[in-house]
Every structure is written in structure tokens, then in C-alpha cells.
Design a protein around this motif. Structure first.
Motif, PDB file in Angstrom:
ATOM      1  N   ASP A  49       1.177  14.043   0.019  1.00 38.22           N
ATOM      2  CA  ASP A  49       1.537  12.997   0.975  1.00 38.22           C
ATOM      3  C   ASP A  49       0.475  11.911   0.906  1.00 38.22           C
ATOM      4  OD1 ASP A  49       3.653  13.006   3.553  1.00 38.22           O
ATOM      5  OD2 ASP A  49       1.963  11.624   3.777  1.00 38.22           O
ATOM      6  N   ILE A  50       0.846  10.719   1.327  1.00 41.67           N
ATOM      7  CA  ILE A  50      -0.123   9.615   1.331  1.00 41.67           C
ATOM      8  C   ILE A  50      -1.123   9.764   2.481  1.00 41.67           C
ATOM      9  CG2 ILE A  50       1.279   8.102   2.806  1.00 41.67           C
ATOM     10  CD1 ILE A  50       0.394   5.725   1.141  1.00 41.67           C
ATOM     11  N   SER A  51      -0.711  10.454   3.530  1.00 42.34           N
ATOM     12  CA  SER A  51      -1.501  10.463   4.765  1.00 42.34           C
ATOM     13  C   SER A  51      -2.415  11.679   4.864  1.00 42.34           C
ATOM     14  CB  SER A  51      -0.548  10.421   5.973  1.00 42.34           C
ATOM     15  OG  SER A  51      -1.221  10.844   7.132  1.00 42.34           O
ATOM     16  N   ARG A 103       0.804  -1.230   0.000  1.00 45.52           N
ATOM     17  CA  ARG A 103       0.000   0.000   0.000  1.00 45.52           C
ATOM     18  C   ARG A 103       0.834   1.277   0.000  1.00 45.52           C
ATOM     19  NH1 ARG A 103      -5.643   0.435   1.229  1.00 45.52           N
ATOM     20  NH2 ARG A 103      -6.389  -1.459   0.286  1.00 45.52           N
ATOM     21  N   SER A 104       1.968   1.266   0.736  1.00 50.00           N
ATOM     22  CA  SER A 104       2.735   2.519   0.836  1.00 50.00           C
ATOM     23  C   SER A 104       4.181   2.370   0.433  1.00 50.00           C
ATOM     24  CB  SER A 104       2.686   3.053   2.275  1.00 50.00           C
ATOM     25  OG  SER A 104       3.466   2.230   3.119  1.00 50.00           O
ATOM     26  N   GLY A 105       4.638   1.133   0.243  1.00 46.24           N
ATOM     27  CA  GLY A 105       6.045   0.906  -0.083  1.00 46.24           C
ATOM     28  C   GLY A 105       6.891   0.685   1.162  1.00 46.24           C
ATOM     29  N   ARG A 134      12.189  14.154  -0.280  1.00 50.18           N
ATOM     30  CA  ARG A 134      13.161  13.972   0.788  1.00 50.18           C
ATOM     31  C   ARG A 134      12.629  13.069   1.896  1.00 50.18           C
ATOM     32  NH1 ARG A 134      13.884  19.073   3.163  1.00 50.18           N
ATOM     33  NH2 ARG A 134      15.904  18.402   3.907  1.00 50.18           N
ATOM     34  N   ASN A 135      13.477  12.137   2.277  1.00 48.61           N
ATOM     35  CA  ASN A 135      13.214  11.293   3.451  1.00 48.61           C
ATOM     36  C   ASN A 135      11.945  10.457   3.321  1.00 48.61           C
ATOM     37  OD1 ASN A 135      15.539  12.364   4.874  1.00 48.61           O
ATOM     38  ND2 ASN A 135      14.375  14.267   4.955  1.00 48.61           N
ATOM     39  N   VAL A 136      11.696   9.967   2.130  1.00 51.37           N
ATOM     40  CA  VAL A 136      10.603   9.010   1.946  1.00 51.37           C
ATOM     41  C   VAL A 136      11.111   7.776   1.203  1.00 51.37           C
ATOM     42  CG1 VAL A 136       9.696  10.152  -0.154  1.00 51.37           C
ATOM     43  CG2 VAL A 136       8.231   8.644   1.169  1.00 51.37           C
ATOM     44  N   SER A 186       6.676  19.366  -3.554  1.00 53.80           N
ATOM     45  CA  SER A 186       7.191  18.753  -2.333  1.00 53.80           C
ATOM     46  C   SER A 186       6.493  17.403  -2.213  1.00 53.80           C
ATOM     47  CB  SER A 186       6.872  19.654  -1.131  1.00 53.80           C
ATOM     48  OG  SER A 186       7.043  18.955   0.078  1.00 53.80           O
ATOM     49  N   ALA A 187       7.175  16.355  -2.663  1.00 55.20           N
ATOM     50  CA  ALA A 187       6.598  15.004  -2.671  1.00 55.20           C
ATOM     51  C   ALA A 187       6.835  14.422  -1.275  1.00 55.20           C
ATOM     52  CB  ALA A 187       7.272  14.160  -3.735  1.00 55.20           C
ATOM     53  N   ALA A 188       5.808  13.897  -0.646  1.00 53.83           N
ATOM     54  CA  ALA A 188       5.909  13.422   0.747  1.00 53.83           C
ATOM     55  C   ALA A 188       6.203  14.589   1.691  1.00 53.83           C
ATOM     56  CB  ALA A 188       6.954  12.327   0.886  1.00 53.83           C
ATOM     57  N   GLU A 233       8.122  12.448  10.611  1.00 54.08           N
ATOM     58  CA  GLU A 233       9.096  13.405  11.142  1.00 54.08           C
ATOM     59  C   GLU A 233       9.432  14.482  10.096  1.00 54.08           C
ATOM     60  OE1 GLU A 233      10.665  14.003  13.847  1.00 54.08           O
ATOM     61  OE2 GLU A 233      12.687  14.696  13.421  1.00 54.08           O
ATOM     62  N   SER A 234       9.318  15.728  10.498  1.00 55.42           N
ATOM     63  CA  SER A 234       9.692  16.829   9.610  1.00 55.42           C
ATOM     64  C   SER A 234       9.879  18.089  10.441  1.00 55.42           C
ATOM     65  CB  SER A 234       8.599  17.069   8.560  1.00 55.42           C
ATOM     66  OG  SER A 234       9.074  17.961   7.567  1.00 55.42           O
ATOM     67  N   PHE A 235      10.628  19.022   9.930  1.00 52.50           N
ATOM     68  CA  PHE A 235      10.690  20.325  10.593  1.00 52.50           C
ATOM     69  C   PHE A 235      11.102  21.395   9.596  1.00 52.50           C
ATOM     70  CE2 PHE A 235      14.386  17.762  11.718  1.00 52.50           C
ATOM     71  CZ  PHE A 235      15.477  18.561  11.441  1.00 52.50           C
ATOM     72  N   ILE A 281      13.828   6.378   1.404  1.00 51.88           N
ATOM     73  CA  ILE A 281      14.629   5.527   2.295  1.00 51.88           C
ATOM     74  C   ILE A 281      13.807   4.367   2.866  1.00 51.88           C
ATOM     75  CG2 ILE A 281      16.462   7.116   3.045  1.00 51.88           C
ATOM     76  CD1 ILE A 281      14.711   7.907   5.410  1.00 51.88           C
ATOM     77  N   TYR A 282      12.492   4.495   2.851  1.00 50.91           N
ATOM     78  CA  TYR A 282      11.652   3.434   3.412  1.00 50.91           C
ATOM     79  C   TYR A 282      11.262   2.395   2.372  1.00 50.91           C
ATOM     80  CZ  TYR A 282      11.378   6.860   7.109  1.00 50.91           C
ATOM     81  OH  TYR A 282      11.713   7.758   8.082  1.00 50.91           O
ATOM     82  N   PHE A 283      11.652   2.614   1.112  1.00 53.29           N
ATOM     83  CA  PHE A 283      11.244   1.725   0.024  1.00 53.29           C
ATOM     84  C   PHE A 283      12.364   0.747  -0.341  1.00 53.29           C
ATOM     85  CE2 PHE A 283       8.503   5.396  -1.965  1.00 53.29           C
ATOM     86  CZ  PHE A 283       7.656   5.346  -0.880  1.00 53.29           C
TER      87      PHE A 283
HETATM   88  C1  LIG Z   1       9.809  11.433   7.131  1.00 57.09           C
HETATM   89  S1  LIG Z   1       8.501  12.269   6.322  1.00 57.09           S
HETATM   90  C2  LIG Z   1       9.385  13.382   5.283  1.00 57.09           C
HETATM   91  C3  LIG Z   1       8.801  14.757   5.299  1.00 57.09           C
HETATM   92  C4  LIG Z   1       9.619  15.815   4.552  1.00 57.09           C
HETATM   93  N1  LIG Z   1       9.812  15.477   3.163  1.00 57.09           N
HETATM   94  C5  LIG Z   1      10.943  16.037   5.218  1.00 57.09           C
HETATM   95  O1  LIG Z   1      11.975  15.587   4.694  1.00 57.09           O
HETATM   96  O2  LIG Z   1      10.985  16.653   6.293  1.00 57.09           O
HETATM   97  C6  LIG Z   1       7.982  10.998   5.176  1.00 57.09           C
HETATM   98  C7  LIG Z   1       6.576  11.226   4.637  1.00 57.09           C
HETATM   99  O3  LIG Z   1       6.390  10.324   3.554  1.00 57.09           O
HETATM  100  C8  LIG Z   1       5.026   9.965   3.535  1.00 57.09           C
HETATM  101  N2  LIG Z   1       4.894   8.733   2.730  1.00 57.09           N
HETATM  102  C9  LIG Z   1       5.224   7.473   3.076  1.00 57.09           C
HETATM  103  N3  LIG Z   1       4.932   6.624   2.087  1.00 57.09           N
HETATM  104  C10 LIG Z   1       4.415   7.364   1.082  1.00 57.09           C
HETATM  105  C11 LIG Z   1       3.911   7.063  -0.204  1.00 57.09           C
HETATM  106  N4  LIG Z   1       3.891   5.790  -0.672  1.00 57.09           N
HETATM  107  N5  LIG Z   1       3.439   8.063  -0.962  1.00 57.09           N
HETATM  108  C12 LIG Z   1       3.451   9.341  -0.505  1.00 57.09           C
HETATM  109  N6  LIG Z   1       3.906   9.693   0.713  1.00 57.09           N
HETATM  110  C13 LIG Z   1       4.384   8.716   1.496  1.00 57.09           C
HETATM  111  C14 LIG Z   1       4.657   9.801   4.991  1.00 57.09           C
HETATM  112  O4  LIG Z   1       3.275   9.909   5.209  1.00 57.09           O
HETATM  113  C15 LIG Z   1       5.474  10.928   5.633  1.00 57.09           C
HETATM  114  O5  LIG Z   1       4.681  12.054   5.852  1.00 57.09           O
END
Ligand SMILES: C[S@@+](CC[C@H](N)C(=O)[O-])C[C@H]1O[C@@H](n2cnc3c(N)ncnc32)[C@H](O)[C@@H]1O
Length: 288
Positions: A140-142, A16-18, A212-214, A107-109, A72-74, A216-218
Motif C-alpha cells: 500500500d502507499i500509506s 503523488r498517488s493518482g 481491488r478498489n484502488v 494484494s496490491a493496495a 475502506e476495507s473489510f 477506481i480513483y485513477f
Molecule cells: C479502498 S482501499 C482498498 C483496500 C482493499 N484492496 C479492499 O478492496 O478492501 C484503497 C487503498 O489503496 C491505497 N492506494 C491509493 N493510492 C495508491 C497508490 N498510488 N499506490 C498504492 N496504494 C494506493 C490506499 O492507501 C488504500 O489503502
């Protein structure tokens, strides 16, 4: 939770999200999903999983997937990408798009909005670009994080992380114990729900993409697939920005690092080249 239930959840989340969940992250799953279970009227995670496997469970699957995202973001996170935006991307695009007077940024994610709002505040600081149209699309997905992002309201703790005091004073007003971004900056950003695993060709073309920072979870094939399609959304003379912990490893036929501009990439011109872009970590970084 039985190993079978855990496997089921891992597959569901990957599909669903990778998100790649490591084998030892049961505690994380429990802490994130027990509130979802209770809300759904389930006493245990086993009951939740049984419900997920049953008919009519689509809304619950969405909720479970969202609950497991790492948000996590800031503001001005990692600083360097924003320095690049201010010192390289904006001045360069100011010349290249002088005729159109329009700049499109994705700004993706985007999580809770600090990334696109940081970009918006920077663009707003360029008086030379007055009269330009800025389209900052943040996805964002959420839906939960998007709701917060749209509100433009942040806690004291959140505004203390990375946001220069001058920008806090200029762009925020205090409302109770929250800080609310000005309507002017909020209007510069359009938030949309979007899963990077799905088709996003309708977004159009961008002059700069922050992803950025998304990734890495895939896992590796998912990264390559997403990056291939992200590349198609980037103007041939545009810029691509990854997170500080992400880098191109080996040969990339899609994006090339810009010399002396760490973290900044330009699309390569050989469109037929095979996508060999790899981010750090051969099999994808699992949730730590
Ligand atoms: C760690 S945050 C990064 C936020 C921002 N880009 C930063 O670097 O501060 C990762 C975000 O990726 C989103 N995300 C995770 N899987 C996703 C997907 N398949 N499609 C879109 N967004 C996704 C999460 O919901 C989360 O808000």
C-alpha cells in the motif's frame, strides 16, 4: 481555501498517488487535512499549503498524500472474489504448481490488511497444501495503514464485518477490546510500502494478483499504465482479480474475463497487444 490552493492540492495528489479529486470535494480535503495542518503547527489550510510549497516539505507532502487516501476495507469483502480464490484459483494452482509447492499472491493496495489476511486464512484452510510455501505480498502507499495491518489487531466492529465467526474463533484471540490475529496467519503475509505509480518490477512474478478498489480513483491513462505493469508481474497462467465495482469495458488485450467466473481475469497471451483495458467510467471515477 482559494480555488488556486485547491487546484494545487488536486495536482499534488494526482501526481503523488493518482487520486483524482472532484471539484466539489473541498469539505473532504478540509476534514482530512485540518488535523495534518494542526500537527504541523499551521492554524489554517492556507498556511499548510504555503508550507507545502516551501523548501524541505517532502515529509509533509507524504503526510498530506497519506491523509487523503481512502482506506475502506473489510474481511472477505464482496465474498465472490474469495469464493473464486477458494474454488478456482487455489485448486487450479495446486495442480499447476505441484512440482514447486509454492504459491505467490499479491494484494496490491491492501489497506489495513483485511484482504491479504482473508487470503491467508483461506489458504491455511487447505490441508492438502500442507508443506507448501505461500508468499502473500501485501502493499500500500500509506505507511499508516501498513502499521495497523502489521499489528494484526482489529476492533470488534472490524471483525464483525465479513469475518465468519468460525474464522474469528479459529484465528483470533481477544486482547483487551481488540482482536489479534494468530502469529501463524500474520507470518503468512509480508507488508511493504509501495506506490503503484512507481516501478514495482522487483516484486517478481505472482500466481494471483488482487488489485481491488484502488484503480477506481485513477484516471484512464493512469489505470492503463498501472495495469500494463501489473500484467508484467502476473504469471502467464495466473489470475487477476478486480473489485466488485470494477470491470473490463470494451476490448482488453491484456486481461480476459474468464467465462462464468465474474470478476476473474486471465492474462491474454498476445503480449504485443495494445493495452485497451478500461475500467468502468471513461475518465476515471472521482472521489464520491
Ligand atoms: C479502498 S482501499 C482498498 C483496500 C482493499 N484492496 C479492499 O478492496 O478492501 C484503497 C487503498 O489503496 C491505497 N492506494 C491509493 N493510492 C495508491 C497508490 N498510488 N499506490 C498504492 N496504494 C494506493 C490506499 O492507501 C488504500 O489503502
Amino acid at each position: 481555501m482559494t480555488p488556486q490552493d485547491y487546484d494545487y492540492l488536486c495536482k499534488l495528489l494526482k501526481e503523488r498517488s493518482g487520486l483524482m479529486l472532484a471539484a466539489d470535494k473541498q469539505y473532504l480535503v478540509e476534514s482530512r487535512l485540518l488535523p495534518v495542518a494542526r500537527k504541523a503547527g499551521c492554524d489554517t489550510l492556507e498556511a499548510l499549503i504555503a508550507r507545502l510549497k516551501g523548501p524541505g516539505s517532502e515529509p509533509l507532502k507524504v503526510e498530506v498524500t497519506e491523509a487523503m487516501t481512502i482506506n475502506e476495507s473489510f474481511f472477505f469483502r464482496d465474498k465472490i472474489p474469495y469464493d473464486r480464490f477458494r474454488d478456482t484459483i487455489i485448486p487450479d494452482m495446486a495442480q499447476k504448481r505441484a512440482a514447486q509447492k509454492r504459491l505467490r499472491v499479491w494484494s496490491a493496495a491492501c489497506s489495513t490488511g483485511q484482504e491479504p489476511y482473508s487470503l491467508a486464512m483461506m489458504l491455511d484452510g487447505f490441508s492438502t497444501l500442507s508443506g507448501w510455501q505461500f508468499d502473500i505480498i501485501a502493499t500500500d502507499i500509506s505507511n499508516d495503514v501498513l502499521d495497523k495491518a502489521r499489528s494484526g489487531c482489529y476492533s470488534q466492529f472490524e471483525v464483525q464485518r465479513g469475518l465468519p465467526i468460525s474464522m474469528l474463533m479459529q484465528h483470533f484471540e481477544q486482547v483487551g477490546d481488540q482482536w489479534r490475529l494468530s502469529a501463524k496467519i500474520r507470518r503468512m503475509v509480508s507488508f511493504r510500502q509501495l506506490n503503484l505509480l512507481s516501478d514495482f518490477s522487483s516484486l517478481g512474478q505472482f500466481d494471483a494478483i488482487f488489485c481491488r478498489n484502488v484503480l477506481i480513483y485513477f484516471d484512464q491513462p493512469t489505470k492503463v499504465d498501472v495495469l500494463t505493469r501489473v500484467r508484467q508481474r502476473l504469471a502467464p497462467d495466473g489470475y487477476f482479480v478486480l473489485g466488485a465495482a470494477e470491470t473490463v469495458v470494451g476490448v482488453s488485450d491484456l486481461f480476459s474475463p474468464i467465462p462464468d467466473k465474474r470478476g476473474l481475469y486471465s492474462p491474454t497471451t498476445k503480449r504485443e497487444a495494445a493495452p485497451k483495458l478500461a475500467l468502468a467510467g471513461a475518465g476515471g471515477q472521482r472521489v464520491a
